[in-house]
Design a protein around this motif. Sequence first.
Motif, short mmCIF file in Angstrom:
data_model
loop_
_atom_site.label_atom_id
_atom_site.label_comp_id
_atom_site.label_asym_id
_atom_site.label_seq_id
_atom_site.Cartn_x
_atom_site.Cartn_y
_atom_site.Cartn_z
N ALA A 64 0.84 -1.20 0.00
CA ALA A 64 0.00 0.00 0.00
C ALA A 64 0.87 1.25 0.00
O ALA A 64 2.07 1.18 0.28
N LEU A 65 0.27 2.36 -0.33
CA LEU A 65 0.97 3.64 -0.22
C LEU A 65 1.16 3.98 1.26
O LEU A 65 0.31 3.68 2.09
N ASN A 66 2.27 4.63 1.56
CA ASN A 66 2.47 5.07 2.94
C ASN A 66 2.61 6.58 2.97
O ASN A 66 2.68 7.24 1.94
N VAL A 67 2.68 7.12 4.15
CA VAL A 67 2.72 8.57 4.33
C VAL A 67 3.97 9.17 3.70
O VAL A 67 3.92 10.25 3.10
N ALA A 68 5.11 8.48 3.78
CA ALA A 68 6.35 9.01 3.21
C ALA A 68 6.23 9.14 1.69
O ALA A 68 6.64 10.17 1.12
N GLN A 69 5.67 8.14 1.03
CA GLN A 69 5.48 8.21 -0.43
C GLN A 69 4.55 9.36 -0.80
O GLN A 69 4.81 10.10 -1.75
N LEU A 70 3.46 9.50 -0.06
CA LEU A 70 2.52 10.58 -0.35
C LEU A 70 3.14 11.95 -0.10
O LEU A 70 2.88 12.90 -0.84
N SER A 71 3.99 12.06 0.91
CA SER A 71 4.66 13.34 1.19
C SER A 71 5.61 13.71 0.06
O SER A 71 5.69 14.88 -0.34
N ILE A 72 6.30 12.73 -0.47
CA ILE A 72 7.22 12.99 -1.60
C ILE A 72 6.42 13.45 -2.82
O ILE A 72 6.79 14.42 -3.49
N LEU A 73 5.33 12.77 -3.11
CA LEU A 73 4.49 13.16 -4.24
C LEU A 73 3.93 14.56 -4.05
O LEU A 73 3.91 15.37 -4.98
N ARG A 74 3.53 14.88 -2.84
CA ARG A 74 2.98 16.21 -2.57
C ARG A 74 4.05 17.29 -2.74
O ARG A 74 3.76 18.37 -3.25
N SER A 75 5.28 17.00 -2.34
CA SER A 75 6.35 17.98 -2.50
C SER A 75 6.69 18.21 -3.97
O SER A 75 7.26 19.24 -4.33
N GLN A 76 6.32 17.25 -4.83
CA GLN A 76 6.53 17.39 -6.28
C GLN A 76 5.29 18.00 -6.95
O GLN A 76 5.17 17.95 -8.17
N ASN A 77 4.38 18.54 -6.17
CA ASN A 77 3.13 19.16 -6.64
C ASN A 77 2.20 18.18 -7.35
O ASN A 77 1.41 18.57 -8.19
N VAL A 78 2.29 16.91 -7.02
CA VAL A 78 1.37 15.92 -7.57
C VAL A 78 0.12 15.95 -6.71
O VAL A 78 0.19 15.83 -5.49
N SER A 79 -1.02 16.15 -7.34
CA SER A 79 -2.26 16.26 -6.58
C SER A 79 -3.18 15.06 -6.77
O SER A 79 -4.16 14.93 -6.05
N MET A 80 -2.87 14.19 -7.72
CA MET A 80 -3.68 12.99 -7.94
C MET A 80 -2.76 11.81 -8.21
O MET A 80 -1.73 11.95 -8.86
#
Length: 101
Positions: A64-80
């Motif tokens: 599954a996705l974890n918080v660290a992966q989602l934080s990295i994606l968010r820092s790259q301005n990925v919203s979906m």
Amino acid sequence: MKLIRIYKLFFTFLLLCCNTACRKTKKDPAPVDNGVNYTISNTIFPNPERGFIRTMIVYSEGGALNVAQLSILRSQNVSMVLRVFILMRLKVSLSVQQNFH
């Protein structure tokens, strides 16, 4: 004769009601434009409508996705995030079951 007089009174009353109901009221004041002022900026920000989406293929053994992966994606301005699940185990088990029928 009496019936005709009743009809005349009824239609007169009806016309008066329609005239009163359809009469224009005083003109409403023009809407006040409170306006919103935006400042021009070239800043890149996360917005699903701008197409910042990341496709991630996940096999049936994947985690599954974890918080660290989602934080990295968010820092790259990925919203979906589009997660594509490939269910190999299910595909194999279904084909084995169909062979025995």
